[in-house]
Design an enzyme around this catalytic site. Structure first.
Site, mmCIF file in Angstrom:
data_model
loop_
_atom_site.group_PDB
_atom_site.id
_atom_site.type_symbol
_atom_site.label_atom_id
_atom_site.label_comp_id
_atom_site.label_asym_id
_atom_site.label_seq_id
_atom_site.Cartn_x
_atom_site.Cartn_y
_atom_site.Cartn_z
ATOM 1 N N LYS A 84 2.509 31.602 10.856
ATOM 2 C CA LYS A 84 1.670 31.484 11.928
ATOM 3 C C LYS A 84 1.450 32.732 12.512
ATOM 4 O O LYS A 84 0.820 33.017 13.523
ATOM 5 C CB LYS A 84 2.365 30.689 12.914
ATOM 6 N N SER A 124 -4.751 24.601 16.033
ATOM 7 C CA SER A 124 -4.710 25.659 16.924
ATOM 8 C C SER A 124 -5.959 25.932 17.515
ATOM 9 O O SER A 124 -7.121 25.700 16.678
ATOM 10 C CB SER A 124 -4.387 26.830 16.070
ATOM 11 N N TYR A 148 -4.941 33.558 8.893
ATOM 12 C CA TYR A 148 -4.327 32.488 9.553
ATOM 13 C C TYR A 148 -5.303 31.447 10.185
ATOM 14 O O TYR A 148 -5.073 30.039 10.038
ATOM 15 C CB TYR A 148 -3.370 32.989 10.526
ATOM 16 N N LYS A 152 -6.151 27.270 9.087
ATOM 17 C CA LYS A 152 -6.240 26.023 9.885
ATOM 18 C C LYS A 152 -7.376 25.400 9.697
ATOM 19 O O LYS A 152 -7.663 24.186 9.788
ATOM 20 C CB LYS A 152 -5.845 26.358 11.483
HETATM 21 P P1 NAD Z 1 7.596 28.078 13.383
HETATM 22 O O1 NAD Z 1 7.209 29.229 12.467
HETATM 23 O O2 NAD Z 1 8.770 27.949 14.346
HETATM 24 O O3 NAD Z 1 7.923 26.531 12.613
HETATM 25 C C1 NAD Z 1 7.331 26.483 11.417
HETATM 26 C C2 NAD Z 1 8.312 25.869 10.488
HETATM 27 O O4 NAD Z 1 7.662 25.732 9.221
HETATM 28 C C3 NAD Z 1 9.536 26.752 10.260
HETATM 29 O O5 NAD Z 1 10.582 26.153 10.604
HETATM 30 C C4 NAD Z 1 9.341 27.102 8.728
HETATM 31 O O6 NAD Z 1 10.582 27.536 8.063
HETATM 32 C C5 NAD Z 1 8.722 26.012 8.120
HETATM 33 N N1 NAD Z 1 7.841 26.264 6.866
HETATM 34 C C6 NAD Z 1 7.000 27.095 6.819
HETATM 35 N N2 NAD Z 1 6.355 27.020 5.511
HETATM 36 C C7 NAD Z 1 6.923 25.999 4.725
HETATM 37 C C8 NAD Z 1 6.914 25.614 3.681
HETATM 38 N N3 NAD Z 1 6.221 25.996 2.506
HETATM 39 N N4 NAD Z 1 7.714 24.543 3.105
HETATM 40 C C9 NAD Z 1 8.866 24.028 4.272
HETATM 41 N N5 NAD Z 1 8.694 24.654 5.437
HETATM 42 C C10 NAD Z 1 7.955 25.565 5.808
HETATM 43 O O7 NAD Z 1 6.041 27.613 14.117
HETATM 44 P P2 NAD Z 1 5.936 26.821 15.404
HETATM 45 O O8 NAD Z 1 5.582 27.660 16.443
HETATM 46 O O9 NAD Z 1 6.945 25.961 15.515
HETATM 47 O O10 NAD Z 1 4.450 26.002 14.889
HETATM 48 C C11 NAD Z 1 4.283 24.885 14.269
HETATM 49 C C12 NAD Z 1 3.082 24.907 13.812
HETATM 50 O O11 NAD Z 1 2.205 24.673 14.673
HETATM 51 C C13 NAD Z 1 2.350 25.770 12.787
HETATM 52 O O12 NAD Z 1 1.771 25.247 11.677
HETATM 53 C C14 NAD Z 1 1.545 26.825 13.555
HETATM 54 O O13 NAD Z 1 0.736 27.320 12.614
HETATM 55 C C15 NAD Z 1 1.132 25.830 14.660
HETATM 56 N N6 NAD Z 1 0.758 26.531 15.803
HETATM 57 C C16 NAD Z 1 1.738 27.241 16.486
HETATM 58 C C17 NAD Z 1 1.399 27.933 17.533
HETATM 59 C C18 NAD Z 1 2.087 28.671 18.464
HETATM 60 O O14 NAD Z 1 1.627 29.638 19.237
HETATM 61 N N7 NAD Z 1 3.666 28.686 18.200
HETATM 62 C C19 NAD Z 1 -0.211 27.711 18.112
HETATM 63 C C20 NAD Z 1 -1.056 26.892 17.397
HETATM 64 C C21 NAD Z 1 -0.540 26.398 16.263
HETATM 65 N N1 UFG Z 2 -0.286 40.624 25.083
HETATM 66 C C1 UFG Z 2 0.154 41.414 25.724
HETATM 67 N N2 UFG Z 2 1.145 41.980 25.204
HETATM 68 C C2 UFG Z 2 2.038 41.569 24.146
HETATM 69 C C3 UFG Z 2 1.764 40.480 23.587
HETATM 70 C C4 UFG Z 2 0.450 39.560 23.851
HETATM 71 O O1 UFG Z 2 -0.548 41.995 26.460
HETATM 72 O O2 UFG Z 2 3.162 41.961 23.760
HETATM 73 C C5 UFG Z 2 -1.394 39.524 25.865
HETATM 74 C C6 UFG Z 2 -2.259 39.337 24.777
HETATM 75 O O3 UFG Z 2 -3.287 40.406 24.579
HETATM 76 C C7 UFG Z 2 -3.164 38.024 25.315
HETATM 77 C C8 UFG Z 2 -1.855 37.173 25.784
HETATM 78 O O4 UFG Z 2 -0.879 38.323 26.059
HETATM 79 O O5 UFG Z 2 -4.048 38.278 26.168
HETATM 80 C C9 UFG Z 2 -1.392 36.065 24.896
HETATM 81 O O6 UFG Z 2 -1.191 36.539 23.633
HETATM 82 P P1 UFG Z 2 -0.326 35.900 22.463
HETATM 83 O O7 UFG Z 2 0.144 36.881 21.380
HETATM 84 O O8 UFG Z 2 1.166 35.382 23.216
HETATM 85 O O9 UFG Z 2 -1.190 34.576 22.264
HETATM 86 P P2 UFG Z 2 -2.532 34.615 21.540
HETATM 87 O O10 UFG Z 2 -3.407 33.869 22.609
HETATM 88 O O11 UFG Z 2 -3.065 35.963 21.138
HETATM 89 O O12 UFG Z 2 -2.437 33.673 20.032
HETATM 90 C C10 UFG Z 2 -1.721 32.565 20.331
HETATM 91 C C11 UFG Z 2 -0.855 32.297 18.856
HETATM 92 C C12 UFG Z 2 -2.094 32.487 17.787
HETATM 93 C C13 UFG Z 2 -2.967 31.303 18.034
HETATM 94 C C14 UFG Z 2 -3.668 31.547 19.340
HETATM 95 C C15 UFG Z 2 -4.647 30.485 19.801
HETATM 96 O O13 UFG Z 2 -0.157 33.240 18.882
HETATM 97 O O14 UFG Z 2 -1.354 31.967 16.483
HETATM 98 O O15 UFG Z 2 -2.581 31.517 20.446
HETATM 99 O O16 UFG Z 2 -3.966 29.118 19.875
HETATM 100 F F1 UFG Z 2 -3.995 31.324 17.153
#
Ligand code: NAD
Ligand code: UFG
Length: 345
Positions: A84, A124, A148, A152
Protein backbone atom coordinates in the site's frame (compact mmCIF):
# COMPACT_ATOMS: atom_id res chain seq x y z
CA UNK A 1 -20.40 -18.25 9.16
CA UNK A 2 -16.78 -18.83 8.23
CA UNK A 3 -15.01 -15.81 6.77
CA UNK A 4 -11.58 -15.93 5.14
CA UNK A 5 -9.67 -12.73 5.96
CA UNK A 6 -6.62 -12.10 3.77
CA UNK A 7 -4.14 -9.64 5.25
CA UNK A 8 -5.82 -10.09 8.63
CA UNK A 9 -2.60 -9.36 10.57
CA UNK A 10 -2.38 -5.84 9.12
CA UNK A 11 -3.63 -2.51 10.45
CA UNK A 12 -7.23 -2.56 9.19
CA UNK A 13 -7.36 -6.38 9.14
CA UNK A 14 -6.67 -6.77 12.88
CA UNK A 15 -9.37 -4.25 13.79
CA UNK A 16 -11.86 -5.95 11.48
CA UNK A 17 -11.02 -9.41 12.87
CA UNK A 18 -11.79 -8.11 16.37
CA UNK A 19 -15.20 -6.85 15.19
CA UNK A 20 -15.90 -10.11 13.32
CA UNK A 21 -15.05 -12.28 16.35
CA UNK A 22 -17.06 -10.03 18.67
CA UNK A 23 -20.02 -10.35 16.29
CA UNK A 24 -19.78 -14.15 16.48
CA UNK A 25 -18.19 -14.91 13.11
CA UNK A 26 -15.69 -17.74 12.70
CA UNK A 27 -12.61 -16.48 10.91
CA UNK A 28 -9.64 -17.95 9.05
CA UNK A 29 -6.75 -15.51 8.57
CA UNK A 30 -4.16 -15.68 5.79
CA UNK A 31 -1.13 -13.38 5.91
CA UNK A 32 2.51 -13.56 4.80
CA UNK A 33 3.67 -10.95 7.37
CA UNK A 34 5.27 -8.88 4.60
CA UNK A 35 3.98 -5.80 6.44
CA UNK A 36 2.85 -7.14 9.81
CA UNK A 37 3.91 -9.20 12.80
CA UNK A 38 2.65 -12.44 14.42
CA UNK A 39 2.26 -10.53 17.70
CA UNK A 40 -0.73 -8.73 16.14
CA UNK A 41 -2.61 -12.05 16.00
CA UNK A 42 -1.95 -12.71 19.70
CA UNK A 43 -3.40 -9.29 20.47
CA UNK A 44 -6.61 -10.09 18.55
CA UNK A 45 -7.00 -13.14 20.80
CA UNK A 46 -6.21 -11.08 23.90
CA UNK A 47 -8.88 -8.49 23.08
CA UNK A 48 -11.63 -10.90 22.08
CA UNK A 49 -10.80 -13.97 24.19
CA UNK A 50 -11.51 -15.97 21.03
CA UNK A 51 -9.41 -18.27 18.88
CA UNK A 52 -9.19 -18.63 15.10
CA UNK A 53 -7.28 -20.48 12.42
CA UNK A 54 -4.26 -18.85 10.84
CA UNK A 55 -2.22 -19.72 7.74
CA UNK A 56 1.16 -18.09 7.12
CA UNK A 57 0.74 -18.05 3.34
CA UNK A 58 1.51 -15.76 0.43
CA UNK A 59 -1.51 -15.23 -1.82
CA UNK A 60 0.79 -15.77 -4.77
CA UNK A 61 1.26 -19.39 -3.66
CA UNK A 62 -1.76 -20.96 -5.33
CA UNK A 63 -1.19 -24.50 -3.98
CA UNK A 64 -0.94 -23.34 -0.38
CA UNK A 65 -3.93 -21.03 -0.73
CA UNK A 66 -5.99 -23.83 -2.26
CA UNK A 67 -5.40 -25.87 0.92
CA UNK A 68 -7.19 -23.14 2.88
CA UNK A 69 -10.30 -23.64 0.72
CA UNK A 70 -10.00 -27.44 0.94
CA UNK A 71 -9.53 -27.53 4.71
CA UNK A 72 -12.19 -24.97 5.65
CA UNK A 73 -15.75 -24.39 4.62
CA UNK A 74 -15.22 -20.80 3.59
CA UNK A 75 -18.45 -18.90 2.87
CA UNK A 76 -17.15 -15.40 2.24
CA UNK A 77 -13.90 -13.47 1.92
CA UNK A 78 -12.69 -10.10 3.16
CA UNK A 79 -9.64 -9.25 1.08
CA UNK A 80 -7.19 -6.82 2.71
CA UNK A 81 -3.89 -8.38 1.58
CA UNK A 82 -1.94 -5.96 -0.57
CA UNK A 83 1.01 -3.61 -0.64
CA UNK A 84 0.00 0.00 0.00
CA UNK A 85 2.93 2.44 -0.02
CA UNK A 86 2.35 4.95 -2.82
CA UNK A 87 6.00 6.09 -3.15
CA UNK A 88 7.33 2.53 -3.10
CA UNK A 89 4.85 1.57 -5.81
CA UNK A 90 6.39 4.20 -8.11
CA UNK A 91 9.82 2.59 -7.55
CA UNK A 92 8.61 -1.02 -7.72
CA UNK A 93 5.60 -1.12 -10.07
CA UNK A 94 6.11 -4.77 -11.04
CA UNK A 95 6.19 -5.87 -7.41
CA UNK A 96 2.97 -3.96 -6.75
CA UNK A 97 1.13 -5.27 -9.81
CA UNK A 98 2.31 -8.82 -9.13
CA UNK A 99 1.40 -8.80 -5.46
CA UNK A 100 -1.86 -6.87 -5.60
CA UNK A 101 -3.31 -7.90 -8.95
CA UNK A 102 -1.96 -11.45 -9.34
CA UNK A 103 -2.69 -12.13 -5.67
CA UNK A 104 -6.32 -11.06 -6.22
CA UNK A 105 -6.60 -13.09 -9.44
CA UNK A 106 -5.42 -16.26 -7.70
CA UNK A 107 -7.81 -15.60 -4.80
CA UNK A 108 -10.78 -15.01 -7.12
CA UNK A 109 -9.97 -18.08 -9.25
CA UNK A 110 -10.01 -20.25 -6.13
CA UNK A 111 -13.18 -18.59 -4.90
CA UNK A 112 -14.83 -19.37 -8.24
CA UNK A 113 -13.53 -22.97 -8.16
CA UNK A 114 -14.88 -23.59 -4.64
CA UNK A 115 -18.13 -21.71 -5.22
CA UNK A 116 -17.31 -18.91 -2.76
CA UNK A 117 -18.76 -15.84 -4.43
CA UNK A 118 -19.15 -13.35 -1.60
CA UNK A 119 -16.38 -10.81 -1.32
CA UNK A 120 -15.59 -7.58 0.49
CA UNK A 121 -12.63 -5.86 -1.17
CA UNK A 122 -10.34 -3.14 0.25
CA UNK A 123 -10.31 -0.44 -2.36
CA UNK A 124 -9.28 3.16 -1.74
CA UNK A 125 -10.33 6.75 -2.31
CA UNK A 126 -7.19 6.88 -4.43
CA UNK A 127 -9.30 5.43 -7.31
CA UNK A 128 -10.86 8.90 -7.71
CA UNK A 129 -7.43 10.20 -8.83
CA UNK A 130 -7.04 13.94 -9.09
CA UNK A 131 -10.54 14.87 -7.91
CA UNK A 132 -12.13 17.99 -9.36
CA UNK A 133 -14.74 18.60 -6.65
CA UNK A 134 -15.77 17.49 -3.16
CA UNK A 135 -17.57 15.78 -1.52
CA UNK A 136 -16.72 12.73 -3.60
CA UNK A 137 -19.54 10.48 -4.81
CA UNK A 138 -19.13 6.86 -5.92
CA UNK A 139 -20.12 7.73 -9.49
CA UNK A 140 -17.32 10.28 -9.94
CA UNK A 141 -14.82 9.46 -12.74
CA UNK A 142 -12.08 7.02 -11.74
CA UNK A 143 -8.38 7.33 -12.54
CA UNK A 144 -4.97 6.53 -11.11
CA UNK A 145 -1.92 8.68 -10.44
CA UNK A 146 0.53 5.96 -9.35
CA UNK A 147 0.98 2.15 -9.63
CA UNK A 148 -0.57 1.51 -6.20
CA UNK A 149 -3.73 3.40 -7.17
CA UNK A 150 -3.72 1.75 -10.59
CA UNK A 151 -3.56 -1.70 -8.96
CA UNK A 152 -6.73 -0.85 -6.96
CA UNK A 153 -8.47 0.51 -10.05
CA UNK A 154 -7.57 -2.55 -12.13
CA UNK A 155 -8.75 -4.92 -9.38
CA UNK A 156 -12.06 -3.03 -9.10
CA UNK A 157 -12.51 -3.46 -12.87
CA UNK A 158 -11.56 -7.15 -12.80
CA UNK A 159 -14.12 -7.71 -10.05
CA UNK A 160 -16.81 -5.86 -12.01
CA UNK A 161 -16.05 -8.12 -15.01
CA UNK A 162 -16.38 -11.22 -12.80
CA UNK A 163 -19.76 -9.93 -11.63
CA UNK A 164 -20.90 -9.43 -15.22
CA UNK A 165 -19.78 -12.95 -16.21
CA UNK A 166 -21.49 -14.66 -13.26
CA UNK A 167 -24.50 -13.09 -11.56
CA UNK A 168 -24.05 -15.24 -8.44
CA UNK A 169 -21.10 -13.11 -7.33
CA UNK A 170 -21.78 -10.58 -4.63
CA UNK A 171 -19.09 -7.99 -3.95
CA UNK A 172 -18.72 -4.80 -1.93
CA UNK A 173 -15.76 -2.68 -3.05
CA UNK A 174 -15.02 -0.44 -0.08
CA UNK A 175 -13.28 2.81 -0.91
CA UNK A 176 -11.57 3.87 2.31
CA UNK A 177 -10.70 7.49 2.91
CA UNK A 178 -7.94 8.06 5.55
CA UNK A 179 -8.07 5.43 8.31
CA UNK A 180 -6.35 6.50 11.54
CA UNK A 181 -6.56 5.79 15.26
CA UNK A 182 -6.43 2.46 17.03
CA UNK A 183 -8.52 0.06 19.09
CA UNK A 184 -9.45 1.68 22.44
CA UNK A 185 -7.77 -1.21 24.29
CA UNK A 186 -4.40 0.18 23.12
CA UNK A 187 -3.42 -3.37 22.12
CA UNK A 188 -3.63 -3.08 18.32
CA UNK A 189 -2.86 -0.17 16.03
CA UNK A 190 -0.85 0.97 13.04
CA UNK A 191 2.76 -0.25 13.06
CA UNK A 192 4.54 1.13 10.00
CA UNK A 193 7.98 -0.12 8.99
CA UNK A 194 10.70 2.52 9.24
CA UNK A 195 9.84 6.19 8.94
CA UNK A 196 6.08 6.58 8.40
CA UNK A 197 4.83 8.01 5.08
CA UNK A 198 1.42 8.93 6.40
CA UNK A 199 0.50 11.90 8.52
CA UNK A 200 -0.93 10.35 11.69
CA UNK A 201 1.74 7.74 12.41
CA UNK A 202 4.32 10.46 11.75
CA UNK A 203 2.66 12.87 14.19
CA UNK A 204 2.39 10.08 16.79
CA UNK A 205 6.10 9.36 16.57
CA UNK A 206 6.96 13.07 16.87
CA UNK A 207 4.77 13.24 20.00
CA UNK A 208 6.55 10.16 21.37
CA UNK A 209 9.94 11.80 20.79
CA UNK A 210 10.98 9.23 18.17
CA UNK A 211 11.03 11.82 15.36
CA UNK A 212 12.12 15.44 15.71
CA UNK A 213 9.52 17.43 13.83
CA UNK A 214 6.69 17.06 11.36
CA UNK A 215 7.31 18.36 7.85
CA UNK A 216 4.04 19.72 6.49
CA UNK A 217 3.89 19.26 2.75
CA UNK A 218 2.71 22.63 1.44
CA UNK A 219 0.92 25.61 3.00
CA UNK A 220 -0.32 27.16 -0.22
CA UNK A 221 -3.29 24.92 -0.99
CA UNK A 222 -6.67 26.60 -1.53
CA UNK A 223 -7.91 25.48 1.93
CA UNK A 224 -8.80 27.34 5.15
CA UNK A 225 -5.17 27.41 6.39
CA UNK A 226 -3.27 26.43 3.22
CA UNK A 227 -2.60 22.80 4.27
CA UNK A 228 -4.14 19.70 2.67
CA UNK A 229 -7.61 18.49 3.67
CA UNK A 230 -8.47 14.80 4.19
CA UNK A 231 -11.39 12.74 5.48
CA UNK A 232 -9.88 10.93 8.50
CA UNK A 233 -11.89 7.97 9.72
CA UNK A 234 -11.46 6.00 12.96
CA UNK A 235 -10.21 2.50 12.11
CA UNK A 236 -12.82 0.93 14.41
CA UNK A 237 -15.63 2.72 12.52
CA UNK A 238 -14.03 1.46 9.30
CA UNK A 239 -13.82 -2.10 10.68
CA UNK A 240 -17.53 -1.97 11.57
CA UNK A 241 -18.25 -0.93 7.98
CA UNK A 242 -16.85 -4.32 6.89
CA UNK A 243 -19.38 -6.17 9.05
CA UNK A 244 -22.19 -4.18 7.43
CA UNK A 245 -20.75 -4.84 3.96
CA UNK A 246 -20.48 -8.54 4.74
CA UNK A 247 -24.13 -8.62 5.83
CA UNK A 248 -25.03 -6.92 2.55
CA UNK A 249 -23.13 -9.36 0.30
CA UNK A 250 -24.67 -12.30 2.17
CA UNK A 251 -28.13 -10.98 1.30
CA UNK A 252 -27.82 -9.66 -2.25
CA UNK A 253 -25.85 -10.41 -5.40
CA UNK A 254 -24.12 -7.90 -7.67
CA UNK A 255 -20.99 -5.74 -7.48
CA UNK A 256 -21.18 -2.32 -5.86
CA UNK A 257 -18.75 0.31 -4.53
CA UNK A 258 -19.12 2.32 -1.31
CA UNK A 259 -17.24 5.26 0.15
CA UNK A 260 -16.22 4.67 3.76
CA UNK A 261 -15.45 8.11 5.14
CA UNK A 262 -16.99 10.55 7.60
CA UNK A 263 -17.97 13.20 5.07
CA UNK A 264 -15.87 15.83 6.88
CA UNK A 265 -12.44 17.08 6.00
CA UNK A 266 -9.71 18.39 8.32
CA UNK A 267 -6.52 20.25 7.44
CA UNK A 268 -3.07 19.04 8.46
CA UNK A 269 -2.82 21.90 10.97
CA UNK A 270 -6.19 21.01 12.50
CA UNK A 271 -4.95 17.43 12.94
CA UNK A 272 -1.73 18.67 14.59
CA UNK A 273 -3.75 20.76 17.05
CA UNK A 274 -6.15 17.89 17.79
CA UNK A 275 -3.25 15.53 18.45
CA UNK A 276 -1.50 18.04 20.73
CA UNK A 277 -4.69 18.33 22.75
CA UNK A 278 -5.19 14.55 22.96
CA UNK A 279 -1.60 13.76 23.90
CA UNK A 280 -0.63 16.82 25.92
CA UNK A 281 2.56 16.91 23.81
CA UNK A 282 3.80 19.66 21.56
CA UNK A 283 4.24 18.71 17.90
CA UNK A 284 7.01 20.85 16.39
CA UNK A 285 6.51 21.35 12.65
CA UNK A 286 7.84 23.22 9.66
CA UNK A 287 6.47 23.81 6.18
CA UNK A 288 8.20 22.28 3.18
CA UNK A 289 7.39 21.92 -0.52
CA UNK A 290 4.20 20.16 -1.58
CA UNK A 291 4.60 16.37 -1.90
CA UNK A 292 4.49 15.27 -5.51
CA UNK A 293 1.16 13.66 -6.41
CA UNK A 294 -0.74 15.10 -3.41
CA UNK A 295 -4.13 16.68 -3.97
CA UNK A 296 -5.48 19.66 -2.08
CA UNK A 297 -8.76 18.35 -0.73
CA UNK A 298 -10.35 14.94 -0.46
CA UNK A 299 -13.46 14.00 1.49
CA UNK A 300 -16.30 11.59 0.96
CA UNK A 301 -19.98 11.80 0.47
CA UNK A 302 -20.82 8.73 2.61
CA UNK A 303 -24.59 8.80 1.93
CA UNK A 304 -24.61 5.62 -0.16
CA UNK A 305 -23.02 3.57 2.65
CA UNK A 306 -25.61 5.03 5.05
CA UNK A 307 -28.54 4.23 2.76
CA UNK A 308 -27.45 0.83 1.45
CA UNK A 309 -25.25 -0.60 4.22
CA UNK A 310 -26.89 1.14 7.17
CA UNK A 311 -23.42 2.29 8.23
CA UNK A 312 -22.04 5.65 9.25
CA UNK A 313 -18.86 6.68 11.06
CA UNK A 314 -19.61 7.85 14.60
CA UNK A 315 -16.23 8.77 16.06
CA UNK A 316 -14.68 12.22 15.74
CA UNK A 317 -11.07 13.40 15.54
CA UNK A 318 -10.76 13.67 19.32
CA UNK A 319 -11.35 9.92 19.72
CA UNK A 320 -9.12 9.18 16.73
CA UNK A 321 -6.24 11.13 18.28
CA UNK A 322 -6.78 9.85 21.85
CA UNK A 323 -6.81 6.23 20.65
CA UNK A 324 -3.82 6.73 18.32
CA UNK A 325 -1.87 8.22 21.22
CA UNK A 326 -2.83 5.41 23.62
CA UNK A 327 -1.55 2.85 21.11
CA UNK A 328 1.66 4.83 20.46
CA UNK A 329 2.46 5.44 24.12
CA UNK A 330 1.70 1.85 25.21
CA UNK A 331 3.68 0.37 22.31
CA UNK A 332 6.63 2.66 21.65
CA UNK A 333 8.08 0.25 19.08
CA UNK A 334 4.80 -1.12 17.78
CA UNK A 335 4.51 -4.91 17.95
CA UNK A 336 8.26 -5.32 18.39
CA UNK A 337 8.35 -7.39 21.56
CA UNK A 338 11.76 -7.18 23.20
CA UNK A 339 13.51 -10.55 23.37
CA UNK A 340 13.49 -11.77 26.96
CA UNK A 341 16.91 -11.54 28.56
CA UNK A 342 17.72 -14.93 30.14
CA UNK A 343 17.86 -14.73 33.91
CA UNK A 344 20.94 -16.48 35.43
CA UNK A 345 20.67 -17.76 38.94
P1 NAD B 1 -1.32 -3.41 6.05
O1 NAD B 1 -0.06 -3.40 5.25
O2 NAD B 1 -1.22 -3.09 7.51
O3 NAD B 1 -2.07 -4.80 5.89
C1 NAD B 1 -1.99 -5.59 4.73
C2 NAD B 1 -1.65 -7.01 5.15
O4 NAD B 1 -1.59 -7.84 3.98
C3 NAD B 1 -0.29 -7.12 5.86
O5 NAD B 1 -0.44 -7.84 7.06
C4 NAD B 1 0.59 -7.88 4.86
O6 NAD B 1 1.55 -8.67 5.50
C5 NAD B 1 -0.45 -8.69 4.09
N1 NAD B 1 -0.06 -9.06 2.73
C6 NAD B 1 0.37 -8.24 1.73
N2 NAD B 1 0.60 -8.95 0.61
C7 NAD B 1 0.29 -10.25 0.89
C8 NAD B 1 0.32 -11.46 0.14
N3 NAD B 1 0.74 -11.49 -1.13
N4 NAD B 1 -0.06 -12.61 0.75
C9 NAD B 1 -0.47 -12.60 2.05
N5 NAD B 1 -0.52 -11.49 2.80
C10 NAD B 1 -0.14 -10.33 2.23
O7 NAD B 1 -2.34 -2.39 5.34
P2 NAD B 1 -3.72 -1.83 5.84
O8 NAD B 1 -3.55 -0.38 6.14
O9 NAD B 1 -4.32 -2.72 6.87
O10 NAD B 1 -4.55 -1.93 4.49
C11 NAD B 1 -5.36 -3.04 4.19
C12 NAD B 1 -5.89 -2.88 2.78
O11 NAD B 1 -6.60 -1.64 2.69
C13 NAD B 1 -4.82 -2.83 1.70
O12 NAD B 1 -5.27 -3.52 0.56
C14 NAD B 1 -4.69 -1.35 1.41
O13 NAD B 1 -4.25 -1.12 0.09
C15 NAD B 1 -6.11 -0.86 1.62
N6 NAD B 1 -6.20 0.55 1.97
C16 NAD B 1 -5.50 1.04 3.04
C17 NAD B 1 -5.55 2.40 3.35
C18 NAD B 1 -4.78 2.97 4.51
O14 NAD B 1 -4.59 4.19 4.56
N7 NAD B 1 -4.33 2.17 5.46
C19 NAD B 1 -6.33 3.28 2.56
C20 NAD B 1 -7.05 2.74 1.49
C21 NAD B 1 -6.97 1.37 1.21
N1 UFG C 1 1.31 15.08 5.19
C1 UFG C 1 2.26 15.98 5.65
N2 UFG C 1 3.40 15.47 6.20
C2 UFG C 1 3.65 14.13 6.30
C3 UFG C 1 2.67 13.23 5.82
C4 UFG C 1 1.52 13.75 5.26
O1 UFG C 1 2.07 17.19 5.57
O2 UFG C 1 4.73 13.75 6.80
C5 UFG C 1 0.04 15.61 4.63
C6 UFG C 1 -0.20 15.26 3.18
O3 UFG C 1 0.39 16.20 2.32
C7 UFG C 1 -1.73 15.22 3.12
C8 UFG C 1 -2.14 14.75 4.51
O4 UFG C 1 -1.03 15.00 5.34
O5 UFG C 1 -2.22 16.53 2.93
C9 UFG C 1 -2.47 13.26 4.56
O6 UFG C 1 -1.39 12.51 4.02
P1 UFG C 1 -1.29 10.91 4.18
O7 UFG C 1 0.01 10.50 3.57
O8 UFG C 1 -1.54 10.54 5.58
O9 UFG C 1 -2.54 10.38 3.34
P2 UFG C 1 -2.90 10.56 1.80
O10 UFG C 1 -4.25 11.20 1.75
O11 UFG C 1 -1.84 11.22 1.05
O12 UFG C 1 -2.95 9.05 1.31
C10 UFG C 1 -3.78 8.08 1.94
C11 UFG C 1 -3.16 6.70 1.79
C12 UFG C 1 -3.13 6.28 0.35
C13 UFG C 1 -4.51 6.39 -0.23
C14 UFG C 1 -5.06 7.79 -0.02
C15 UFG C 1 -6.49 7.89 -0.50
O13 UFG C 1 -1.84 6.69 2.28
O14 UFG C 1 -2.74 4.95 0.26
O15 UFG C 1 -5.05 8.11 1.36
O16 UFG C 1 -7.25 6.95 0.18
F1 UFG C 1 -4.42 6.14 -1.55
Amino acid sequence: MRVLVTGGAGYIGTHTCVELLNAGYEIVIVDNFSNSKPEALKRIKEITGKDFKFYSIDLLNREELEKVFLENEIESVIHFAGLKAVGESVQLPLVYYQNNITGTLILCELMQKYGVKKLVFSSSATVYGDVKSTPILENFPLSATNPYGRSKLIIEEIIRDIGVSDSEWSVAQLRYFNPIGAHPSGLIGEDPNGIPNNLMPYISQVAAGKLKELKIFGNDYPTSDGTGVRDYIHVVDLAKGHIKALEKVMLETGVDAYNLGTGRGYTVLEMVKAFEKASGKEIPYSFVERRQGDISTCFADPTKAKMKLDWAAVMGIREMCVDAWRWQSNNRDGYEVLAKVPVHT
